[in-house]
Structures are given as C-alpha cells and as structure tokens.
Design a protein around this motif. Structure first.
Motif, PDB file in Angstrom:
ATOM      1  N   ALA A 171       0.943  -1.045   0.155  1.00 39.29           N
ATOM      2  CA  ALA A 171      -0.099  -0.018  -0.008  1.00 39.29           C
ATOM      3  C   ALA A 171       0.808   1.469  -0.027  1.00 39.29           C
ATOM      4  CB  ALA A 171      -0.839   0.034   1.107  1.00 39.29           C
ATOM      5  N   VAL A 176       0.737   4.226  -2.927  1.00 35.17           N
ATOM      6  CA  VAL A 176       0.642   5.463  -2.481  1.00 35.17           C
ATOM      7  C   VAL A 176       1.732   6.301  -2.854  1.00 35.17           C
ATOM      8  CG1 VAL A 176       0.102   7.190  -0.500  1.00 35.17           C
ATOM      9  CG2 VAL A 176      -1.106   5.277  -0.609  1.00 35.17           C
ATOM     10  N   GLU A 182      -5.867  11.600  -0.631  1.00 40.86           N
ATOM     11  CA  GLU A 182      -6.060  11.073   0.634  1.00 40.86           C
ATOM     12  C   GLU A 182      -7.743  10.734   0.783  1.00 40.86           C
ATOM     13  OE1 GLU A 182      -4.787  12.055   4.324  1.00 40.86           O
ATOM     14  OE2 GLU A 182      -2.657  11.657   3.867  1.00 40.86           O
ATOM     15  N   ARG A 234      -9.184  10.011  -1.917  1.00 37.71           N
ATOM     16  CA  ARG A 234      -9.448   8.623  -2.512  1.00 37.71           C
ATOM     17  C   ARG A 234      -9.040   7.429  -1.683  1.00 37.71           C
ATOM     18  NH1 ARG A 234      -6.340   7.149  -8.220  1.00 37.71           N
ATOM     19  NH2 ARG A 234      -7.004   5.073  -8.421  1.00 37.71           N
ATOM     20  N   LEU A 235      -8.056   7.509  -0.884  1.00 39.06           N
ATOM     21  CA  LEU A 235      -7.708   6.487   0.345  1.00 39.06           C
ATOM     22  C   LEU A 235      -8.806   6.113   1.020  1.00 39.06           C
ATOM     23  CD1 LEU A 235      -3.995   7.614   1.213  1.00 39.06           C
ATOM     24  CD2 LEU A 235      -4.513   5.968  -0.320  1.00 39.06           C
ATOM     25  N   GLU A 276     -12.432   5.436   9.501  1.00 40.64           N
ATOM     26  CA  GLU A 276     -11.304   6.097   9.070  1.00 40.64           C
ATOM     27  C   GLU A 276     -10.490   6.294  10.244  1.00 40.64           C
ATOM     28  OE1 GLU A 276      -9.844  10.255   7.409  1.00 40.64           O
ATOM     29  OE2 GLU A 276     -11.944   9.821   7.072  1.00 40.64           O
TER      30      GLU A 276
END
Length: 175
Positions: free
Chosen positions: A47, A51, A145, A147-148, A157
């Motif tokens: 990940a 990113v 972010e 999108r994350l 979150e």
C-alpha cells in the motif's frame, strides 16, 4: 574422476529449461498473497509503494518528490527542526535529508538559522515561497487522501488511523 552419465545431465537440464519456460502468473494487487491472505507487513508495504508512486506522479509537475513533500510538511508542522530531526520524522537517511535540504534552500523554499544555544545545530523553517509550494502540494495530496478513504465512514477512518499510529508507537520501543 567419474563423470555423470549424459542421460542424467540431460534430464536435469531439460527439467531446468522446462521450469524456466513455464510461465507463472504474478498476482495483481489484491489477489492471492497480495490480497487479504497476505502478511500484514507485506500489505502495508504494498500500500505504501502504491501511495508513494501515485504521490510522485501527482507532484511531478510541481517539481516536488514525495520525500521533499514530507520534509516540507514536517518543517511546516514543527518549525526550527534540525536536519537530524527531519530525518527521524520522515524516515529518510540523514544524507538524503541533507541533499533535500540543500535543494529546498537553493530553491528558496526553506531558510536556515543557527540554533540560539548550540551554534553547530542548524534549524530549518519554511519561507513564504516554501509555504506556497507546500500548499499547492497539499491540495493535490488531500485529493489522494480522499481517494484512500473511499468506502470508509468517519468511524472506520478514525479506527484505521488509530491502528496505523498505534503500530508505529508500539513497535518503536522494540527498535
């Protein structure tokens, strides 16, 4: 000295060639060991790599790399850091941070001031140009972010952020 028979040597060679010719399909991210069955450490690294690559591409036309963005971010959050402090906070080597700092200083994004007590320590702060550059970068990174966290509600979150920060805090004592 005894030689292996030609048939044994040929058989091993044929097996080796056969293995090399066999095509192995590498799983895509999210599949097999690159998915939910993978080791957590590997999944975190995978990940992170995704990113970072996306961030590099997002910031490229601004002339900023993701390590430079990390340095600018930390200097904005904690003005007056030394190069060693920046290296620790950004997970970069002191040598890498030294190069980044020289480049950012040359470009007028950061400014060095001597430490008021320890004259050999150099403290770094953003200049107005650096703050403007960081804002342009942050606008783009905030889109990444968003999108994350797609698919996560606010509570999820917070849970993910707490989990990630907790891993870093927990494992740092063992280093």
């Amino acid at each position: 000295m005894m030689r292996k028979s030609a048939s044994i040597t040929k058989s091993k060679l044929e097996q080796r060639v056969s293995r090399q010719e066999a095509t192995v399909r590498v799983p895509a991210p999210g599949e097999g060991k690159r998915g939910e069955q993978g080791y957590l450490g590997y999944l975190l690294r995978q990940a992170h790599a995704a990113v970072r690559l996306k961030m590099e591409r997002t910031l490229a036309d601004l002339g900023v790399t993701s390590p430079q963005f990390a340095v600018l971010t930390m200097l904005n959050a904690y003005p007056g850091l030394s190069g060693a402090d920046v290296a620790r906070l950004t997970f970069l080597t002191p040598q890498t941070v030294g190069v980044i700092i020289r480049n950012l200083e040359r470009d007028g994004a950061i400014l060095m001031t001597p430490h008021p007590v320890h004259g050999r320590i150099q403290q770094w702060t953003l200049t107005p140009r650096g703050a403007t550059l960081l804002k342009a970068c942050r606008d783009r990174v905030l889109e990444l972010e968003k999108r994350l966290v797609t698919g996560l509600d606010g509570k999820a979150e917070v849970t993910v952020r707490r989990w990630l920060a907790g891993i870093a805090a927990d494992l740092q004592d063992e280093a």
